[in-house]
Write a protein that holds these residues in place. Structure first.
Motif, mmCIF file in Angstrom:
data_model
loop_
_atom_site.group_PDB
_atom_site.id
_atom_site.type_symbol
_atom_site.label_atom_id
_atom_site.label_comp_id
_atom_site.label_asym_id
_atom_site.label_seq_id
_atom_site.Cartn_x
_atom_site.Cartn_y
_atom_site.Cartn_z
ATOM 1 N N GLU A 87 0.734 -1.114 -0.036
ATOM 2 C CA GLU A 87 -0.018 -0.057 0.189
ATOM 3 C C GLU A 87 1.086 1.165 -0.119
ATOM 4 O OE1 GLU A 87 -3.539 1.982 2.545
ATOM 5 O OE2 GLU A 87 -3.357 -0.201 2.616
ATOM 6 N N ALA A 88 1.976 1.243 0.669
ATOM 7 C CA ALA A 88 2.703 2.240 0.771
ATOM 8 C C ALA A 88 3.468 2.622 -0.417
ATOM 9 C CB ALA A 88 3.795 2.225 1.839
ATOM 10 N N VAL A 89 3.752 1.525 -1.243
ATOM 11 C CA VAL A 89 4.434 1.712 -2.672
ATOM 12 C C VAL A 89 3.383 2.446 -3.545
ATOM 13 C CG1 VAL A 89 4.803 0.428 -4.809
ATOM 14 C CG2 VAL A 89 5.691 -0.259 -2.734
ATOM 15 N N GLY A 90 2.030 1.967 -3.261
ATOM 16 C CA GLY A 90 1.006 2.612 -4.081
ATOM 17 C C GLY A 90 1.124 4.246 -3.875
ATOM 18 N N ARG A 91 0.990 4.501 -2.778
ATOM 19 C CA ARG A 91 0.850 5.887 -2.225
ATOM 20 C C ARG A 91 2.008 6.630 -2.425
ATOM 21 N NH1 ARG A 91 0.757 4.673 2.772
ATOM 22 N NH2 ARG A 91 2.624 5.263 3.643
ATOM 23 N N ILE A 92 3.329 6.311 -2.160
ATOM 24 C CA ILE A 92 4.255 6.861 -2.686
ATOM 25 C C ILE A 92 4.650 7.404 -4.132
ATOM 26 C CG2 ILE A 92 6.962 6.895 -2.347
ATOM 27 C CD1 ILE A 92 6.683 5.533 0.247
ATOM 28 N N ALA A 93 4.317 6.224 -4.672
ATOM 29 C CA ALA A 93 4.551 6.489 -6.375
ATOM 30 C C ALA A 93 3.414 7.498 -6.872
ATOM 31 C CB ALA A 93 4.259 4.976 -6.841
#
Length: 339
Positions: free
Chosen positions: A300-306
């Motif tokens: 989820e953090a990957v999606g948010r940061i990207a």
């Protein structure tokens, strides 16, 4: 006398600016590079002639669709749920809409379904676009952030991914040193998928560090997908039953579902006969029988940061090259640990 906007044609704009109609069209739609000199000349001529493009073309020219795109080669398994949650929250916060599409980059007869023509920028998951597609979009300065892959040819395209190699080394060593496993099977993900490449690299490095010979026969095709993994392991057990194995790194949690089913149907006990480890720590992993030892990846953090990085590009701020997020081994009973 200055012409009225409703009577001026694109051909008149081209003639006065000394360029082709195609060049004017490219300037309006922003679908190919145009020199700064020509762009300024067209801007001046269109102002003098009071030429106003069609509303849709005007939206494309300004590149303000208020739409962010996500392009992937598939959306088949549970992995994408937390990724999409991370993306959607940021998109909604900025008052944009999210357009999601699947695309197989090896299909050269069909252009990508999303891009400059219908979005302000895109997130590209893994091999959702070919290197050639990425190079072409980068040349047009179209905003992009790559997810779970790095850019080709060292292009300045931001990328967000997770650490794969070191954590895979750690989990294979856990099988070897804690559970005394020596015949460890590995399920590859999709071809050209960077996560799969680095996980295999970590797998091989751990075997070498522990003086266990690499056996290509124990590397199978799992595609990060439960049905493929199930069929592959079932066939292996039926046809290669003289090749011993006492542990399986399934590559990801979705493939672990298929692996556990194949083992159960062929009377292998987990973890007594075979240790099983996944990757991603998806929501269902703790509820499998036995609970799955896996790797916690901040999907989820990957999606948010990207997505935040994509909005930084919209503000002409480059967020950096590669963002590598940490991962962590989560031990449960499927490897033999008592939890």
């Amino acid at each position: 006398m200055t012409s009225k906007s409703d009577s001026v044609t694109i051909r008149e704009v081209a003639q006065k600016a000394g360029v082709s109609v195609a060049t004017v069209s490219r300037y309006i739609n922003q679908n190919a590079p145009i020199s700064k000199e020509v762009s300024e000349r067209l801007k001046q001529v269109m102002a003098e002639l009071r030429y106003v493009p069609h509303a849709a073309a005007r939206q494309l020219a300004s590149q303000k669709t208020r739409v962010v795109g996500l392009l992937s080669n598939n959306l088949h398994n549970d992995f994408f749920v937390p990724l999409l949650n991370g993306i959607e929250g940021v998109v909604r916060k900025h008052g944009y809409n999210l357009l999601i599409a699947t695309y197989h980059s090896d299909n050269r007869n069909m252009p990508p379904p999303i891009g400059p023509h219908n979005t302000d920028g895109i997130l590209v998951f893994s091999d959702g676009l070919s290197d050639d597609d990425l190079i072409a979009l980068h040349a047009r300065q179209f905003p992009m952030v790559l997810v779970h892959r790095t850019p080709p040819n060292s292009l300045k395209i931001p990328s967000v991914t997770v650490e794969n190699k070191k954590i895979t080394f750690e989990l294979i060593e856990h099988l070897i040193k804690v559970h005394k496993r020596k015949h460890i099977m590995f399920f590859r993900g999709p071809i050209h998928q960077e996560d799969s490449f680095w996980r295999e690299t970590g797998y091989k490095s751990a075997l070498m560090a522990n003086d266990i010979p690499f056996d290509e026969r124990l590397v199978l095709n799992g595609e990060f997908e439960r049905h493929t993994a199930y069929q592959t392991l079932s066939k292996f057990i039926a046809t290669e039953n003289q090749i011993p194995f006492d542990a399986i790194f399934t590559g990801d949690d979705d493939a672990a579902i298929g692996v556990l089913k194949a083992l159960r149907e062929n009377n292998y006990r987990v973890p007594e006969d075979v240790s099983v480890i996944g990757f991603d720590d998806l929501e269902f992993s703790a509820f499998l029988n036995p609970p799955l030892t896996t790797v916690s990846a901040p999907t989820e953090a990957v999606g948010r940061i990207a997505t935040e990085q994509l909005f930084s590009l919209f503000d002409n701020q480059f967020p950096g090259d590669v963002t590598l997020l940490p991962t962590e081994l989560i031990t449960r009973h499927s490897c033999g640990c008592i939890t």
